[in-house]
Design an enzyme around this catalytic site. Sequence first.
Site, PDB file in Angstrom:
ATOM      1  N   HIS A  95      73.888  30.361  48.967  1.00 10.08           N
ATOM      2  CA  HIS A  95      72.418  30.239  49.169  1.00 10.08           C
ATOM      3  C   HIS A  95      72.113  29.854  47.548  1.00 10.08           C
ATOM      4  O   HIS A  95      72.406  30.664  46.646  1.00 10.08           O
ATOM      5  CB  HIS A  95      71.920  31.444  49.678  1.00 10.08           C
ATOM      6  N   GLU A 165      69.685  22.480  51.706  1.00  8.14           N
ATOM      7  CA  GLU A 165      68.608  23.338  51.309  1.00  8.14           C
ATOM      8  C   GLU A 165      68.470  22.936  49.941  1.00  8.14           C
ATOM      9  O   GLU A 165      68.381  23.413  48.867  1.00  8.14           O
ATOM     10  CB  GLU A 165      68.821  24.746  51.138  1.00  8.14           C
ATOM     11  N   GLY A 171      61.025  28.479  49.644  1.00 14.03           N
ATOM     12  CA  GLY A 171      59.893  29.382  49.269  1.00 14.03           C
ATOM     13  C   GLY A 171      58.756  28.600  48.291  1.00 14.03           C
ATOM     14  O   GLY A 171      58.172  29.540  47.900  1.00 14.03           O
TER      15      GLY A 171
END
Length: 249
Positions: A95, A165, A171
Amino acid sequence: MRTPLIAGNWKMHLAPTEARKYAIRLRVRLADVRGRDILVFPPFTALPAVIEELGRSGIACGGQNLHWEKQGAFTGEISAPFLADLGCSHVLVGHSERRHIFGETDEDCGRKTRAALDAGLTPILCVGETLEQREADATRQVIERQLAAGLKPVQEDEKFVLAYEPVWAIGTGRTASPEQADEVHRHIRAWLGSRFTPDLAARVRILYGGSVKPENVDDLMKLPDLDGVLVGGAALNADSFDRIVRFLP
Ligand code: PEP
């Protein structure tokens, strides 16, 4: 042919007591959903409570990270067999918060992917470029490098999922446009076809993550090479997550 996969990454939110309550809400609200796979990634400490509550609901559970060794003197780390023993089916690898805040390298990701597969978990390898890299026209190159290293120890017959991503969209409230996502997803599938085989490329699910919300999920899910979403912030709200799971095809 590829069942859509909707995954929620709870990051470092929800202590076990709150997580248990939230899992019960999701179990009840999503009980009628068919034809899409649902997966949540609670923090490690909440995994037993969430797994217990989700039981046979069909909502699967995964770890947000793992160490590549099975056990040993690695204070603070959690191994793939530990996650499998709890009842996890998946684990996130690479991630962007792990790569950028905790300094995980591409090579670490390859070791983690291997460890996950060896423990019977399905790894979800996350790849994505920073804004700087996109502006320097290096998106494809960065993603190819991350894919090559993260999938280096993977064989044709093994099962894995990818998540594109873009770091600048995580975010931030800034989502990749459908055109931007489409271009990268197509590129990833073509890359898979040349690194592995066209068969594997056709069956691997490629998720998109980065400020996915109820307002943009339908347009994203229309893209032919986008097979699901990995949701952060909006996965912490039952109304939003429910709507995302029920994206309109
Ligand atoms: C994520 O954590 O993987 C993510 C995509 O976060 P957000 O949806 O909040 O951008």
